[in-house]
Structure formats: structure tokens, C-alpha cells
Design a protein around this motif. Structure first.
Motif, PDB file in Angstrom:
ATOM      1  N   TYR A   1      -2.896   5.343   5.976  1.00 19.43           N
ATOM      2  CA  TYR A   1      -3.411   5.659   4.646  1.00 19.43           C
ATOM      3  C   TYR A   1      -3.734   7.137   4.515  1.00 19.43           C
ATOM      4  O   TYR A   1      -4.461   7.705   5.324  1.00 19.43           O
TER       5      TYR A   1
ATOM      6  N   GLY B   1      -1.486   1.846  -2.387  1.00 21.14           N
ATOM      7  CA  GLY B   1      -1.349   1.443  -0.993  1.00 21.14           C
ATOM      8  C   GLY B   1      -0.106   1.966  -0.311  1.00 21.14           C
ATOM      9  O   GLY B   1       0.151   1.656   0.845  1.00 21.14           O
ATOM     10  N   ILE B   2       0.674   2.741  -1.004  1.00 18.79           N
ATOM     11  CA  ILE B   2       1.887   3.284  -0.404  1.00 18.79           C
ATOM     12  C   ILE B   2       1.764   4.804  -0.365  1.00 18.79           C
ATOM     13  O   ILE B   2       1.353   5.423  -1.356  1.00 18.79           O
TER      14      ILE B   2
ATOM     15  N   ARG C   1       9.468  -4.662   4.211  1.00 22.58           N
ATOM     16  CA  ARG C   1       8.035  -4.482   4.395  1.00 22.58           C
ATOM     17  C   ARG C   1       7.306  -3.916   3.182  1.00 22.58           C
ATOM     18  O   ARG C   1       6.081  -3.909   3.153  1.00 22.58           O
ATOM     19  N   THR C   2       8.034  -3.398   2.222  1.00 20.57           N
ATOM     20  CA  THR C   2       7.340  -2.786   1.097  1.00 20.57           C
ATOM     21  C   THR C   2       6.665  -3.851   0.236  1.00 20.57           C
ATOM     22  O   THR C   2       7.275  -4.870  -0.085  1.00 20.57           O
ATOM     23  N   GLU C   3       5.419  -3.571  -0.092  1.00 23.12           N
ATOM     24  CA  GLU C   3       4.653  -4.494  -0.945  1.00 23.12           C
ATOM     25  C   GLU C   3       5.263  -4.521  -2.342  1.00 23.12           C
ATOM     26  O   GLU C   3       5.564  -3.468  -2.904  1.00 23.12           O
ATOM     27  N   SER C   4       5.442  -5.714  -2.886  1.00 20.81           N
ATOM     28  CA  SER C   4       6.078  -5.728  -4.202  1.00 20.81           C
ATOM     29  C   SER C   4       5.113  -6.170  -5.298  1.00 20.81           C
ATOM     30  O   SER C   4       5.538  -6.596  -6.365  1.00 20.81           O
ATOM     31  N   ASN C   5       3.816  -6.053  -5.040  1.00 13.33           N
ATOM     32  CA  ASN C   5       2.909  -6.497  -6.104  1.00 13.33           C
ATOM     33  C   ASN C   5       2.519  -5.381  -7.069  1.00 13.33           C
ATOM     34  O   ASN C   5       1.888  -5.621  -8.082  1.00 13.33           O
ATOM     35  N   LYS C   6       2.923  -4.144  -6.766  1.00 16.08           N
ATOM     36  CA  LYS C   6       2.603  -3.047  -7.675  1.00 16.08           C
ATOM     37  C   LYS C   6       3.882  -2.332  -8.086  1.00 16.08           C
ATOM     38  O   LYS C   6       4.891  -2.390  -7.382  1.00 16.08           O
TER      39      LYS C   6
ATOM     40  N   GLY D   1       5.535   0.009  -5.454  1.00 13.49           N
ATOM     41  CA  GLY D   1       6.309  -0.681  -4.428  1.00 13.49           C
ATOM     42  C   GLY D   1       7.640  -1.155  -4.971  1.00 13.49           C
ATOM     43  O   GLY D   1       8.687  -1.005  -4.326  1.00 13.49           O
ATOM     44  N   ASN D   2       7.617  -1.686  -6.160  1.00 12.01           N
ATOM     45  CA  ASN D   2       8.863  -2.160  -6.767  1.00 12.01           C
ATOM     46  C   ASN D   2       9.842  -1.020  -7.015  1.00 12.01           C
ATOM     47  O   ASN D   2      11.048  -1.198  -6.897  1.00 12.01           O
TER      48      ASN D   2
END
Lengths: 879, 197
Positions: free
Chosen positions: A235, A243-244, A281-286, A289-290
Motif C-alpha cells: 500500500y 486499494g490499487i 488477482r486484480t480486484e474487480s469491485n471498483k 480495478g475494472n
């Protein structure tokens, strides 16, 4: 307030403008301010120059002209202080664009500022150069920018990198100078420099293949490592978004890797691991990330094939499609369009979801999905997909209907497995959204119908049914009217019933009713009404029992205020009343239309060319009320379209398409109302004289006829007509402008005028047979040796009266012939009277060639048609 | 590449325009009119992308303002949304919970910030803090310059006042020689000060 200040402050001006209640007030305030600023400019006021420029920028944003402030920008930039320069550069970027000459004047200041000791001033100059540089400036200042790529402060390096992008886009030749410095930027730690460096490399690859090779060889590993580091970095608050760490850098790195990996298996191999890691691994909730996933999928799709990765990518897209966020679905669809090129099968799996998206409430998504569906369709799935789309057409928004119908029509045309299916689908589309389809679409439908001879009966009945249900969709009505006109007999007698059809009982008068509805309906346009009129005319011979009623309807239209309809109905009623014998030949069914020529025409851009209207004028009845040229019109079958007298109408093009005519592109659109020559030439061609190149726009008319021979278009009609004895020669004479007058028999004056000129030449017995004599009297207008007026006098040498007397003449193409109406169409027996008719011949090769003419005289005697023909070669030499 | 950035208020008023591709003045007005018609009418739940003239416009609404950026077809729309948000956050940090009025009265500041964020239609700096620091540094340069100017003008003003007062009291250059010299000296000092800066 400052004791030296003049005028208002910026803030006060903005307040004053905002306080304005009306646009007029605002204009007044702005005008006053502009006047003050202009005055200050003229006085070369220095203290408030930057404030004035700031005001001008605000005024500019409101949309007022501010060109007079351009020079002030340059002056501010040339001054020494930072505040002045800052405003000056801002004004430069806002008020000017790269295409203005003034910009060149700033090059020198820019060069100085790029070398300034104050790094912020260097930054200003780089920013301005990057945003509005022209090619010349780019060339001049490239060395300075290149040097700044190694400047000690990273903030200048990053600006210089972006500035270099502009430079290489403007002058791609300079790319090689930037390759080395750009690759060294990739090793930086500072994110700003790194991000701009990666961007610069990407753009270098786009403009230069040399650079692409260079980066492929030297930088891939470094880039992969950078991406891995950033993807795995802990971070870091400075660059963190949802978060990225630094999604912007992620995306740019992926983009550059994509370009490097495309078409290079080794390079692609290098990056598979990291791509797999990012994709999984990339978070796709934001959104951030998308955005990375989206970019990553695109990279996976673009680089050389790797089965496992592709599956991963398609799965991500599948998730995108089922996402509730519209943005994500939109980009999902967008990416699927690219994926379809590499893996159509995988995309087909999502067909149901994509179809759902066509029905989305969001226009952007709808459009995207429709494009995608369009790409998805193939021979095997065209039926279900078209069904879905047509069902959706029924409920879709008005604005979207145009798009969707266009797509359906093109799909149906492209993939149709059978003609009957094509016709069915088109009828559905037309009845649902006929008002949205383009003319070509229903034209094409008519051609297909015409070619499907076993389906004529089926089609006309189906059309009749939908026509009965609604007349809302105009193009549907047109097709229906055309088909009823052509195949009316099949409608009534249930000819060619297919098993799937329900029998339908239509009486002859029902069919006529339908056409009457089309003519009388207020909503329908002129073209439709004209088509209906012709259909009725055709029906008059198909349905003998209704012909009285049809005549009535046609006669009613004689009073129509629309010239086209009025003219047509007059012509038609003439034929109905007086020329029963030729009628059935005239209204024969159209020959099968040539599909290839039509599609060829559609593909090649058609020169506007001559429209039907150039032929129509010669169709006018002449003074004797002869049906005149209506046969010619029908020859060409104008039932497909009555072009209203607009010189260029799509209808006109269509007519040519129907005829399969190949018009020379040079043919100028000829005028609508005039051109008696056109008529002449049509006839000329009928009589097959004249081979020399035609002189006038009338050539097109000839082309129409002559080429129609090649295309086995209405040849039969044409021949039939040519041999028909009662074709009026007067067809050639009146132009439509004269036509109206002719109707009133108002031509006497003209004839007299000709006589006054006095005969300068002896009269000539031009033609003599045992039954008929024709003498020519010549006269000329002084000063116009090319034109000869000929008065033809006909004398009956037989003991019987001649009725329906008709004189036709044709001349070679170097001549132009104009025939005035004859004095009568009845020639009394035994020389007890005569018919006179005036001709005007213009010899375009006067002095070189003399007149020559071929004639044909038709009349009726004792209820027998007689035709006499001859050629006249003995004209006085110098005419 | 970003072709242009537009800030349009809900009423269709333009608050900021930045063009990275060449558009003539006439085209600019037309583009703005077309796009505000296209974007302002869209409902709130719809996606943030509009297709327009073969390009794509990404927009996002913040309170009464629409931030629009026009990009190429193959650009990453989602990233542009992040860039818009990035800009808004920097503005917010700079003005302290920014509102439309801030951007109206300090439109030039909004431009300065944008110039630290984008050049040539490409993103320049992913760190909000860096952007804020750079803008602040330049603002302070301007402030210093202003202070200097105003202190000089003050001195001049005082000198002028003094001279005028003296003249009024009858100590004209023709009256008292000593005072005359003094005021001349003062004026001389002032002009030097001005020259220095």
C-alpha cells in the motif's frame, strides 16, 4: 482599490456578468468590457495586461469573439515576470489553436523559456508547446525538448516526455531522436516520469516501426518487471486508488506491452505470466480495478495466442456482461467486439446476454450491443437472431428504430437462406418500422419479389393483408401498391397458393378499394399516391369489370392540385377513353428486374444522373388530346416511382436501377420541365436513326432506352409499341412547359409567327404515296441560320377519311427536332382539307451537313390501322 | 488520447474548455452545443459513455457540473473516469470542497491545475499530492511577485503623496530648495526600486 487601476477587477466583471438576467444584458456588459480592454490594448497599457487577458479568457468561454487579444498573449509571454507569463501561456492555449499564423511569433519566446533558469517557467513553456504546437514549431523546438528529457527535476522530465509525444505526432521523422531518451525514462522511479515515459514509448511505437523493434528488443523485460513490482507493491498512500497502487501506470504498461507483444510470439511469451497474474488477482469491485482488467483483457486478446489466457479473458468479459454497472457492461460489449475476431465461438456463448443488452434502457449500451449482434450473426443463427431483433423492434424506442431496422435489413439481405424467408422478414420489418427504412431497402425488396416468380401470389396476398391492417408505414404501402398493381390478378384468384397460407377472398373491387385508400389517404406522400395511381391504371386492364370505377377514380385526380397526379390522371384517362387497343400492351406486367445490376448500382456510387422526370415531360398529351407519350412513360414502367418534378430524386435513381441502365457518369441531370429534345431523341432511338454522339443532356434519355435493350428490360414492350400504329408522333413535340398551354390549344400564335418570316425556300413535296401527300414549307428567322421552321401540310389522296392521324419524325443526332401539335387529327377525304403541323429543326452542324429526316405516318381508315414510312433526303442544301 | 476536456453546468453553461486537438472556434462552439444536448439529457442511471462522431465522450456528473472528456475509440473509458475523478479530487483539495462558484470565479486556477494533470491529451501525474504541491509552488511565486509590486507601488504612492502635500503647503520646488532636493531624492530611490524588480 488600487489608485492606479482602471476599469473593473476580474472578479467584479464575472459578478456583473452573472448578475445579468437576460442575454441582451450580458451582451451589453461584455461589449463594455471588451471596449475597455481594446482601449487598454491600444494604449499599450502594461500594468493591467494580465488582468485584461484573464477577463478576455472568461469572455471567450462565454462564446464571444476575442481574437483581438491574441497579441496580448504574446506580449505577456515575452515579459519577464512569472505571473505575466503564466497568464500569457494560459491565454495562448485558450485563445489560439495550432492553425493560427500568430502562433509562429511565439516560437522565439518559447525557445527562451525552455532554457529559462526558473524551472516553473520551463514547465509553462513545455505545457504550452505540448498542447498547441504546430509541426513547424515542433521541428524548431524538438532539440530543446529532447535535452529537457534529462533535466534534473523530474517534473520537467515528465512534461518534456508528453511534449515529445506531441512533437513526434506532428513530425514522425523526429521519432528516432527520441528513442534513446525515451527508453531511459522507463527506468525511472518517479511515477510521473515513468507514466509519461511509457506513454511516449507507446506513441513512438505507433509512428515508427524502427522504434517498435528497438523497444521490443531492449525494454520488454524491464517493463514486465516494472509491472510486476507495481502489481505486487504494498500500500502506498500517494498513488493508491481503491486499494490499487497507481492504476494509471498499470494501464499504460499493459498498453505498451500489448503493442510490443502484437505479432511477436517471443515477446508475448515474456509477458504471459504477469498478464495472468494481473487478470486473476486484480480486484474487480471498483472502477479502477475494472479499468485495469479491461486493459489487460485487451492485451491478452491482441498478443499472440495463448489458449489459457484467452479463456481467462473471455471469462472476465462474461463477468463484465453480467455486472450491474452499466459502464462495465458497456466496455464488456465493446471488448467482445474485438474478441469476436479472435474467438467467435467463445463470444457466441454470451449471445443471450448480448441480446438482453440490445433491449437495455441505455442508448449507448443498446448501440454497442446491436453492433455486436450484427457481428455475431452467421448463416446458422440468422433465423433466431432476426426473430429476436424483430420482436424487439416492436417495443423499442422511436429513436432507436432507425438503427435497428437498418441492421435487420442488412442481416436479412446478407444471410437470407430462402427468398420466402427474406420476403417474410422484410414484410415484418416494413409493417413494424417501414417509416424508418431507407429507399434502397424497399427497392431491393421489390427486386427480390419480382425475381421470385413462384412467390408473386403469396407476396401480394401477404402484402394485401398487412396493408389492410394498417397504412401507417409508408414504405410498406408503396411495396404493397406496387405488387397489387403488378400481380393484382394473383391476389384475386389465389394463384400460386402455398401450403402455409390461409386462403383469402379478395374481390376485384376490394383490390381497387385498397388502391383508392392509398390515393386518398392524407398522410401518404406524393410518391405513394402516384404509385397507387399507376397501380390502378394497371388494374384497369387486369380487372375489366372494375375498369369503369377505375376510370372514375383516375378522373377525380384530374383536379388534383399536385401537378404530377393531375398530369398522370389526364394521360391515363386519355388512354382509357380513346386507346383501348394499346392499353393492354402498355400495362403488361413488368419484366423481371435484374438483381445484379441493381446491387452493382447500389455498391458503386451512382452519379445523380437523369431522373425519370427528364422523360416525363415528353409524356404530355398534345393539343389534340392524344395520349401521346404516356406509352413511353409506361414503357419504362414508371409505376415503380413517379418522380415528382424534382430533377434529382432517389426515385429517379431507382428507376434506372429497375431498368438496369448503365448511365454514363457524365450525363448531366437534365432539367425537369423543358427539353423537347429529350423527347425527340427518345423517338429517334425508337426509329433507330442517328449514331453520332449526342450533343445535349438528352443523351441520357437515349442511354436509358438503348441500354435497356442490353438488359432485356422492357424490350418487348418497346418493340410492341414501336410497331404500334397509333403511337402519336406528337409525343415528340411539347415540352411540359408548353404542355399546359397545348392543352388549351394555344399554339396558333406560334405558327403564325413562323409564317411571317416568309418562305425563303421553295416548298417541297417531301413525301408522296398513292394515298397521302406531305409538303414542306420552309422559313427561317434572320440571324439564326441554324434553325429552320418547317410547316408540313398533309393532304389525303384517297376517298376515305383518315382518323387518329399521327405524324412522327426523327432526325440524326446532329439535328434537333421540335414538333408542334398538329392542327387536327382527322384528315378529310379526297383532298378536301389538310392537316398542318409545324416542325422546328436546329442543325448543329449547319453548313457542313444538310438536313435529313425519317418519317412515319400512322392513321386509321375504315377501322384499319395504316402505317406509312419514308425518308426525306431532298431538303434544300443550305438548311 | 484525450481530444478535449469540457466542463458544462447543468444549465449548459461552459465552465472550462481545453482542446488538445485542433478545432477552430466555429467547430468548438458546435461541438459544445452538440455535446451538451447529448449529455445533459441523459438519465442518471445510464452509463457514462456517449458515442459521438466516431469518438467517445466519457462524462461524469459532480453536483451541478458535468466533466466531459473526448477520447479515441480504442482508449480505456474506465480509466478516463478515473482521470476525471483524479482531477476533481485535486480541485477539491485545492479549493477545499470545491463548488461550481469556485470554478467560475477562479477559472484560471482550474486551468492551471488541469495543466499540471494533462499535457498533449495524456496524463502527466498520478499523484494528487505532487499536483497540489506544484500548483501551490507556482501560486506562491505569483504571490511574491505581487507583494513586491504592491510594496513598490506603496512606496511610490507615499512619495507622491508626500511631494504633493509639500507642494500644497507652499514648499514648491520654487519655494524651499532643501525640500525640493529631498523630494527629488525620494523619487529617485523609488524609481530605482522599481527598476530592480
Amino acid at each position: 482599490m488600487n489608485p492606479f487601476s482602471s476599469g473593473t477587477r476580474l472578479r467584479e466583471m464575472i459578478r456583473a456578468i452573472r448578475a445579468c438576467k437576460t442575454a441582451a444584458e450580458e451582451r451589453a456588459v461584455v461589449r463594455k468590457e471588451c471596449a475597455a480592454i481594446r482601449a487598454a490594448i491600444n494604449e499599450n497599457d502594461q500594468d493591467y495586461r494580465h488582468r485584461n487577458l484573464a477577463k478576455l479568457m472568461f469572455i471567450h468561454m462565454l462564446g464571444y469573439p476575442t481574437h483581438f487579444g491574441q497579441m496580448e498573449c504574446l506580449k505577456l509571454i515575452a515579459s519577464t515576470g512569472f505571473p505575466e507569463k503564466r497568464i500569457g501561456y494560459l491565454g495562448l492555449m485558450l485563445l489560439l489553436d495550432e492553425r493560427q499564423e500568430v502562433l509562429m511569433l511565439v516560437t522565439n519566446s518559447l525557445k527562451q523559456d525552455l532554457n529559462h533558469s526558473n524551472q516553473y517557467i520551463v514547465g509553462l513553456a513545455l505545457c504550452a508547446l505540448g498542447n498547441i504546437s504546430s509541426a513547424e514549431m515542433a521541428r524548431d523546438l524538438a532539440p530543446d525538448v529532447e535535452r529537457l528529457l534529462q533535466f534534473r527535476d523530474p517534473n520537467i522530465r515528465k512534461k518534456a516526455a508528453l511534449c515529445s509525444i506531441r512533437i513526434i505526432k506532428k513530425v514522425p521523422d523526429l521519432a528516432e531522436n527520441f528513442m534513446n531518451p525515451a527508453s531511459s525514462l522507463l527506468k525511472e522511479k518517479h511515477h510521473g516520469v515513468l507514466i509519461t515515459g511509457v506513454q511516449l514509448c507507446t506513441d513512438l511505437c505507433k509512428v515508427s516501426s524502427e522504434a517498435l523493434e528497438y523497444f521490443r528488443e531492449n525494454c520488454i523485460e524491464g517493463l514486465v518487471k516494472t509491472l510486476r513490482d507495481i502489481a505486487n507493491s504494498p500500500y502506498s498512500p500517494e498513488y493508491d486508488i481503491a486499494g490499487i497502487t497507481d492504476p494509471f501506470l498499470h494501464i499504460r504498461l499493459l498498453k505498451l506491452l500489448r503493442i510490443l507483444g502484437q505479432g511477436d510470439a517471443d515477446a508475448s511469451d515474456c509477458m504471459t505470466d504477469i498478464l495472468a497474474q494481473v487478470a486473476s488477482r486484480t480486484e474487480s469491485n471498483k472502477n479502477a480495478g475494472n479499468a485495469i482488467l479491461y486493459e489487460c483483457v485487451e492485451t491478452i486478446m491482441s498478443i499472440e495466442d495463448n489458449g489459457g489466457l484467452r479463456v481467462l479473458a473471455i471469462n472476465i468479459l462474461g463477468r463484465f456482461l453480467s455486472n450491474r454497472d452499466n459502464n462495465i457492461r458497456y466496455v464488456g460489449l465493446n471488448m467482445l467486439m474485438k474478441a469476436i475476431m479472435v474467438d467467435a465461438k467463445a463470444v457466441q456463448r454470451h449471445r443471450a446476454t448480448i441480446l438482453e443488452c440490445v433491449k437495455d434502457s441505455d442508448a449507448s449500451i443498446q448501440k454497442r450491443a446491436l453492433e455486436l449482434v450484427y457481428l455475431l450473426v452467421n448463416e446458422s443463427n440468422v433465423k433466431p437472431l432476426t426473430k429476436e431483433l424483430i420482436e424487439y423492434l416492436e417495443v423499442s424506442d422511436q429513436e432507436f428504430k432507425g438503427d435497428i431496422t437498418a441492421k435487420i435489413c442488412s442481416l436479412v439481405e446478407k444471410f437470407s437462406p430462402a427468398k420466402i424467408w427474406y420476403i417474410d422478414q422484410m414484410l415484418k420489418v416494413l409493417s413494424e418500422a417501414g417509416n424508418f427504412v431507407k429507399d434502397e431497402v424497399w427497392h431491393a425488396l421489390i427486386i427480390v419479389i419480382s425475381n421470385a416468380s413462384d412467390l408473386h401470389g403469396y407476396t401480394v396476398r401477404a402484402l394485401y393483408r398487412v396493408f389492410q391492417a394498417s397504412t401507417e408505414q409508408e414504405s410498406l404501402v408503396r411495396v404493397a401498391v406496387w405488387c397489387v398493381g403488378e400481380y393484382g390478378d394473383m391476389l384475386v384468384n389465389n394463384v400460386g397458393m402455398l401450403d402455409i397460407e390461409e386462403p383469402i377472398t379478395v374481390t376485384e373491387s376490394d383490390a381497387v378499394d385498397a388502391m383508392e385508400v392509398a390515393i386518398k389517404c392524407q398522410r401518404l406522400g406524393l410518391t405513394t399516391k402516384a404509385m397507387a395511381l399507376i397501380a390502378l391504371f394497371k388494374l384497369s386492364s387486369r380487372f375489366p369489370s372494375c375498369s369503369e370505377r377505375i376510370k372514375d377514380i383516375i378522373v377525380q385526380n384530374k383536379r388534383s392540385l399536385v401537378l404530377e397526379l393531375q398530369q398522370r390522371s389526364i394521360e391515363f384517362s386519355c388512354i382509357l377513353q380513346k386507346h383501348q387497343n394499346i392499353r393492354s400492351a402498355l400495362v403488361e406486367r413488368m419484366p423481371i428486374l435484374d438483381e445484379k445490376t441493381f446491387s452493382g448500382r447500389k455498391a458503386g456510387s451512382l452519379p445523380t444522373a437523369v431522373s425519370t422526370s427528364s422523360i416525363i415531360p415528353c409524356n404530355l398529351p398534345n393539343g389534340i388530346g392524344k395520349p401521346a407519350a404516356a406509352p413511353i412513360g409506361d414503357l419504362l414502367d414508371l409505376s415503380s416511382d413517379d418522380a415528382p418534378p424534382a430533377p434529382v430524386s432517389s426515385g429517379g435513381d431507382f428507376l434506372q436501377d429497375l431498368l438496369g441502365v448503365d448511365l454514363s457518369p457524365a450525363s448531366a441531370p437534365s432539367g425537369t420541365s423543358q427539353s423537347p429534345k429529350t423527347g425527340t431523341d427518345v423517338l429517334l432511338d425508337l426509329l433507330s436513326i442517328g449514331t453520332s454522339p449526342s450533343v445535349q443532356s438528352s443523351s441520357s434519355a437515349i442511354d436509358i432506352l438503348s441500354s435497356s435493350h442490353d438488359n432485356k428490360a422492357p424490350v418487348s414492350n418497346l418493340n410492341g409499341l414501336a410497331s404500334h400504329s397509333s403511337l402519336s408522333a406528337n409525343a415528340t413535340s411539347p415540352a411540359s412547359s408548353a404542355g399546359m398551354m397545348d392543352l388549351l390549344d394555344g399554339t396558333g400564335a406560334i405558327t403564325q409567327k413562323h409564317e411571317e418570316n416568309g418562305p425563303a425556300y421553295p416548298s417541297l413535296v417531301a413525301y408522296e404515296s398513292s394515298t397521302l401527300r406531305m409538303t414542306f414549307n420552309f422559313s427561317r428567322q434572320p440571324g439564326n441560320p441554324q434553325t429552320t421552321f418547317i410547316q408540313a401540310t398533309f393532304t389525303n389522296l384517297s376517298p376515305n377519311v383518315y382518323n387518329d392521324f399521327l405524324f412522327q419524325a426523327a432526325v440524326p443526332k446532329f439535328l434537333q427536332l421540335h414538333l408542334d401539335p398538329a392542327s387536327s387529327n382527322t384528315l378529310p377525304a379526297s383532298g378536301n382539307g389538310s392537316i398542318t403541323q409545324c416542325l422546328k429543326v436546329t442543325n448543329t452542324q449547319h453548313g457542313k451537313k444538310s438536313l435529313v429526316m425519317r418519317i412515319r405516318i400512322a392513321y386509321k381508315t375504315n377501322d384499319k390501322d395504316v402505317l406509312e414510312e419514308g425518308q426525306i433526303n431532298n431538303f434544300p442544301r443550305d438548311l | 488520447m484525450i481530444h478535449f476536456v469540457l466542463l458544462i453546468s447543468r444549465q449548459g453553461k461552459v465552465r472550462l474548455t481545453k482542446w488538445y486537438s485542433p478545432y477552430s472556434q466555429k467547430e468548438r462552439t458546435k461541438v459544445i452545443r452538440e455535446l451538451s444536448g447529448l449529455i445533459l439529457t441523459r438519465g442518471p442511471k445510464l452509463c457514462n459513455f456517449v458515442e459521438w462522431r466516431g469518438l467517445r465522450v466519457v462524462y461524469k456528473r459532480y453536483a451541478s457540473l458535468y466533466f466531459c472528456m473526448c477520447i479515441d475509440e480504442d482508449d480505456n473509458e474506465l480509466e478516463i473516469l478515473e482521470i476525471i475523478h483524479h482531477y476533481v479530487e485535486v480541485l477539491d483539495r485545492y479549493f477545499g470542497s470545491v463548488c461550481e462558484l469556485d470554478l467560475i470565479y477562479n477559472f484560471h486556477k482550474a486551468y492551471f491545475i488541469l495543466d499540471e494533470l494533462l499535457i498533449a491529451g495524456e496524463l502527466q501525474e498520478p499523484s494528487k499530492r505532487t499536483v497540489a504541491r506544484l500548483v501551490a509552488a507556482q501560486d506562491s511565486l505569483v504571490e511574491t511577485a505581487k507583494e513586491q509590486t504592491s510594496s513598490i507601488t506603496n512606496i511610490i504612492a507615499q512619495a507622491a503623496n508626500f511631494t504633493i502635500k509639500m507642494l500644497h503647503k507652499g514648499y514648491g520646488p520654487w519655494g524651499s530648495n532643501a525640500l525640493h532636493l529631498e523630494s527629488l531624492l525620494l523619487v529617485d530611490v523609488c524609481t530605482r526600486l522599481v527598476d530592480q524588480h
